[in-house]
Design a protein around this motif. Structure first.
Motif, PDB file in Angstrom:
ATOM      1  N   UNK A 145      -5.620  -9.423  18.954  1.00  0.00           N
ATOM      2  CA  UNK A 145      -5.163  -8.967  17.645  1.00  0.00           C
ATOM      3  C   UNK A 145      -3.865  -8.183  17.785  1.00  0.00           C
ATOM      4  N   UNK A 146      -3.287  -7.855  16.633  1.00  0.00           N
ATOM      5  CA  UNK A 146      -2.085  -7.029  16.563  1.00  0.00           C
ATOM      6  C   UNK A 146      -2.408  -5.788  15.751  1.00  0.00           C
ATOM      7  N   UNK A 147      -1.912  -4.641  16.205  1.00  0.00           N
ATOM      8  CA  UNK A 147      -2.169  -3.398  15.501  1.00  0.00           C
ATOM      9  C   UNK A 147      -0.916  -2.543  15.530  1.00  0.00           C
ATOM     10  N   UNK A 148      -0.493  -2.091  14.350  1.00  0.00           N
ATOM     11  CA  UNK A 148       0.658  -1.201  14.227  1.00  0.00           C
ATOM     12  C   UNK A 148       0.255   0.084  13.521  1.00  0.00           C
ATOM     13  N   UNK A 149       0.830   1.184  13.946  1.00  0.00           N
ATOM     14  CA  UNK A 149       0.704   2.448  13.226  1.00  0.00           C
ATOM     15  C   UNK A 149       1.926   2.569  12.331  1.00  0.00           C
ATOM     16  N   UNK A 150       1.725   2.884  11.068  1.00  0.00           N
ATOM     17  CA  UNK A 150       2.876   2.976  10.159  1.00  0.00           C
ATOM     18  C   UNK A 150       2.563   3.963   9.036  1.00  0.00           C
ATOM     19  N   UNK A 151       3.618   4.441   8.385  1.00  0.00           N
ATOM     20  CA  UNK A 151       3.452   5.270   7.200  1.00  0.00           C
ATOM     21  C   UNK A 151       2.816   6.623   7.438  1.00  0.00           C
ATOM     22  N   UNK A 152       2.734   7.053   8.692  1.00  0.00           N
ATOM     23  CA  UNK A 152       2.130   8.362   9.002  1.00  0.00           C
ATOM     24  C   UNK A 152       3.232   9.413   9.025  1.00  0.00           C
ATOM     25  N   UNK A 153       3.735   9.728   7.836  1.00  0.00           N
ATOM     26  CA  UNK A 153       4.940  10.546   7.709  1.00  0.00           C
ATOM     27  C   UNK A 153       4.685  12.042   7.701  1.00  0.00           C
ATOM     28  N   UNK A 200       0.851  -1.191   0.000  1.00  0.00           N
ATOM     29  CA  UNK A 200       0.000   0.000   0.000  1.00  0.00           C
ATOM     30  C   UNK A 200       0.888   1.242   0.000  1.00  0.00           C
ATOM     31  N   UNK A 201       0.715   2.174  -0.941  1.00  0.00           N
ATOM     32  CA  UNK A 201       1.568   3.370  -0.995  1.00  0.00           C
ATOM     33  C   UNK A 201       1.446   4.217   0.265  1.00  0.00           C
ATOM     34  N   UNK A 202       2.568   4.749   0.697  1.00  0.00           N
ATOM     35  CA  UNK A 202       2.579   5.677   1.826  1.00  0.00           C
ATOM     36  C   UNK A 202       3.152   7.009   1.364  1.00  0.00           C
ATOM     37  N   UNK A 203       2.524   8.072   1.807  1.00  0.00           N
ATOM     38  CA  UNK A 203       2.942   9.408   1.395  1.00  0.00           C
ATOM     39  C   UNK A 203       4.132   9.878   2.211  1.00  0.00           C
ATOM     40  N   UNK A 204       5.122  10.434   1.524  1.00  0.00           N
ATOM     41  CA  UNK A 204       6.273  11.059   2.178  1.00  0.00           C
ATOM     42  C   UNK A 204       6.680  12.238   1.318  1.00  0.00           C
ATOM     43  N   UNK A 205       6.327  13.430   1.756  1.00  0.00           N
ATOM     44  CA  UNK A 205       6.573  14.623   0.954  1.00  0.00           C
ATOM     45  C   UNK A 205       5.657  14.668  -0.260  1.00  0.00           C
ATOM     46  N   UNK A 206       6.244  14.858  -1.435  1.00  0.00           N
ATOM     47  CA  UNK A 206       5.458  15.008  -2.659  1.00  0.00           C
ATOM     48  C   UNK A 206       5.150  13.676  -3.336  1.00  0.00           C
ATOM     49  N   UNK A 207       5.633  12.589  -2.791  1.00  0.00           N
ATOM     50  CA  UNK A 207       5.482  11.299  -3.468  1.00  0.00           C
ATOM     51  C   UNK A 207       4.822  10.254  -2.571  1.00  0.00           C
ATOM     52  N   UNK A 208       4.286   9.220  -3.256  1.00  0.00           N
ATOM     53  CA  UNK A 208       3.754   8.042  -2.589  1.00  0.00           C
ATOM     54  C   UNK A 208       4.701   6.878  -2.897  1.00  0.00           C
TER      55      UNK A 208
END
Length: 716
Positions: A393-401, A108-116
């Motif tokens: 269950x397992x839950x992670x927060x990720x890609x929140x840049x 799944x794409x994650x946003x970082x600055x101007x790009x995914x």
């Protein structure tokens, strides 16, 4: 908030195995003799006590000693001969597991600055291809790195960090081709695709760019201890010898890390020991900046930080064993007296992580073993809790840049739910499922059930256990085979998650159990404190007591119990089979940390100094006596042991190969049974085993075949 693993003979053995027919393989296997290691007494004396290690000679830091390599190859050959009759089963299991994995798959794409940013897997490729696009849909994907091409001709390959300069002109990436976790950094021109002459060696792999795009920070490792202890600033176009030493860690009990604030204004130097931590700040806009300590380091004080505008949020154990959240103005750092409380401490709840956005604070906590996520509106201070249907269950927060996101990215999984990626609205809490990991074939989650229960240990502690099984294969009558996993060290919590590989056991009637033993933080920080140093035996006792309880309650047959653990979990396996070998039919110990006392007395061995606060320092007699009383290598007895499968990697940087090698040799000398004792060394791998998404499945297939074959022997 940011974040211990001769060729000629082998050739003849392989040729001989191919010549064996299925009809005579089993009888031939029975006649194969196990290697017998030479005994060369080596005396070690401390605190007036002398130990004799007959196999100390197996240590070769250069990994070139013909005698040592010959012994490891002989063990490999012996294991191959004893398991030759399982090769068809191993291949069946491998194909099963591989067939459940989508060959063509995208992250799944994650946003970082101007790009995914995202990755894609294609066909039979072992490694991902890194890509980016200007939109989430990926309409204009640009290939950044094809790891398959980088790995060509390498027996092992690991990509560490991929980091693109703020001006988008240079891509830096780190790679390890030996599996010692010593990374080389390379630089690539984003316009021409050509490699730049800059090459940085012997690093941790981490890369953080300064904002001018002309320099970046990295961590240099000590080649002997493998400890990352120096932070350097590299300027493009210069030689590594010219790099500027920005920070040097003098205390060898600390690890060093680097990261960057979400607003890109600060570079964090992270100082991390078992019972203390801290941060120093570097101005990311100043190519000549010096680090500034956030607050003076203190023994026992732990904290991590996140920048938000003119404030820093501080997740800390200050007067809070289960942690609390504080806040301080950026112009008031340097004194923890300026910290103001945001989320108070709770005795029954561990505050684990936070994410900050322009208008929201997200915090993750754990109560009675269960993860909970709350979203707080920073204007109103109102909290809303996310809800999920699984009981464990397992839950992670990720890609929140980015601070300006209006949604929270998270990853969710349970023992019956494949990995699922969600965007959650920070205002409405509406969940959008972006992707659920595909499981090919006839998988149906409704065919499986998961349970969370608590087992009373011998001292009265309530130990959480998570179970999963196939409904139509399970009867709570003590007839099912039971596979029990545990770890229980470093505060690392083994959360319940889905595994498509595990289906090969569940579909054959296994009950799979995770014992959330002390030494983890499943029940908060006190659960960890009660399973380390002079409380370490609680970890082993919990695991044994869980086994007994699960058998008593009908979840597994008493003669069909199997156990697995790796690294510090391998220590767990070693201690458990010394204490209660009769409970287990078979045990798999992967890269096991089993020679605890000898290793912790030798500060030249990687990671030793960093772990005194985990295990204790045996140079102090109380710790020496206690560690000696449970050390798997030192406590081997003249007794029957379960069937054992032991694995390691010659280049392991976390647990040196000679620990399991010596352990196996001594077990062969002491054990009074005829059960299997097999030892396999990956000659080109390290702590994590072989690289590649499919290649790794072969090791899992080997373990599963070893256990399944032990069940079949009962029928033969």
């Amino acid at each position: 908030m940011y974040r211990r693993q001769a060729l000629y003979i082998a050739f003849l053995g392989a040729a001989f195995l191919q010549a064996c027919s299925p009809a005579n393989q089993s009888s031939h296997s029975d006649s194969v003799k196990a290697p017998v290691a030479e005994k060369i007494p080596y005396e070690m004396t401390i605190h007036g006590h002398t130990r004799i290690d007959n196999y100390y000679w197996m240590r070769d830091d250069e990994r070139k000693d013909p005698k040592v390599l010959s012994y490891l190859e002989a063990e490999n050959e012996y294991a191959a001969q004893k398991l030759v009759h399982t090769e068809e089963l191993q291949q069946t299991l491998f194909e099963e597991m591989k067939s459940r994995i989508a060959k063509d798959d995208n992250s799944v794409p994650t946003r970082d600055g101007e790009y995914f940013y995202s990755t894609k897997m294609r066909g039979d490729n072992e490694y991902p291809i890194y890509v980016r696009s200007t939109d989430f849909e990926g309409t204009d994907k640009q290939v950044l790195l094809d790891v398959n091409k980088l790995a060509e001709g390498e027996d092992y390959y690991s990509l560490g960090t991929l980091a693109i300069s703020p001006d988008d002109k240079v891509m830096a990436y780190s790679e390890d081709t030996v599996s010692r976790r010593m990374y080389q950094i390379k630089l690539k021109d984003m316009e021409t695709g050509e490699l730049l002459p800059d090459q940085i060696k012997d690093t941790s792999g981490s890369i953080v760019w300064g904002n001018d795009g002309q320099h970046f920070y990295y961590i240099k490792k000590d080649p002997q201890t493998l400890l990352g202890y120096q932070v350097y600033r590299h300027t493009l176009g210069t030689k590594q010898q010219e790099d500027e030493l920005v920070y040097e860690e003098k205390d060898t009990t600390f690890y060093t890390g680097i990261a960057k604030s979400k607003d890109d204004s600060k570079v964090y130097i992270i100082h991390d020991a078992t019972e203390s931590s801290g941060v120093s700040l570097i101005d990311a806009n100043d190519p000549n900046a010096k680090p500034v300590e956030f607050v003076p380091r203190e023994d026992g004080l732990e904290y991590s930080i996140a920048k938000h505008g003119s404030d820093y949020y501080v997740l800390t154990n200050l007067d809070a064993v289960n942690f609390r959240l504080m806040r301080v103005r950026a112009n008031q750092i340097g004194d923890k007296k300026n910290w103001e409380e945001v989320i108070p401490h709770k005795a029954d709840t561990r505050l684990e992580d936070i994410e900050l956005f322009d208008e929201h604070l997200v915090y993750k906590q754990r109560q009675r073993g269960q993860t909970q996520v709350f979203i707080r509106n920073l204007d109103t201070n109102n909290d809303q809790q996310l809800t999920f249907r699984d009981q464990a269950y397992t839950l992670y927060l990720y890609g929140n840049n980015e601070l300006d996101n209006d949604s929270l990215r998270l990853y969710y999984t349970s023992m019956t739910t494949p990995g699922s990626h969600y965007d959650v609205s920070l205002d409405s809490l509406d969940k959008t499922l972006l992707k659920q990991q595909p499981v090919l074939g006839d998988f149906d989650a409704e065919n499986y059930a998961s349970e969370r229960l608590f087992v009373t240990a011998r001292d009265g502690a309530e130990v959480p256990v998570t179970l999963v099984y196939r409904k139509d294969k399970f009867n709570k009558d003590g007839t099912n085979p039971l596979y029990q996993y545990g770890y229980g060290s470093y505060g690392s919590t083994s959360d319940p998650s889905f595994s498509s590989n595990r289906l090969s056991l569940l579909d054959r009637g296994f009950v799979f159990a995770i014992a959330h033993i002390r030494g983890s933080q499943m029940l908060g920080r006190p659960w960890y404190e009660d399973g380390k140093k002079l409380n370490k035996k609680n970890t082993f006792n919990d695991f044994v007591d869980v086994t007994k309880a699960l058998v008593e309650q009908g979840y597994g047959a008493k003669d069909k119990v199997f156990a697995m653990g790796g690294s510090a979990g391998g220590l767990l396996m070693g201690a458990v089979i010394n204490q209660a070998p009769e409970l287990y039919r078979g045990v798999a110990a992967h890269v096991p940390f089993v020679d605890v006392v000898t290793t912790m007395l030798d500060e030249s061995i990687p990671l030793t100094t960093n772990e005194f606060d985990e295990w204790g320092n045996p140079k102090e007699k109380p710790y020496y006596d206690y560690m000696l009383s449970y050390s798997p290598y030192d406590q081997i007895k003249k007794q029957d042991y379960p069937n054992l499968l032991v694995t390691t990697g010659l280049h392991d940087s976390q647990v040196q190969y000679f620990e399991p090698a010596k352990w196996v040799a001594k077990l062969r000398d002491y054990k009074t049974d005829d059960n299997l004792l097999l030892f396999k060394t990956e000659m080109e791998a390290g702590h994590g085993g072989v690289s590649g998404r499919f290649a790794r499945l072969k090791n899992t297939a080997l373990e599963y075949a070893f256990f399944l074959d032990l069940l079949e022997k009962e029928k033969r």
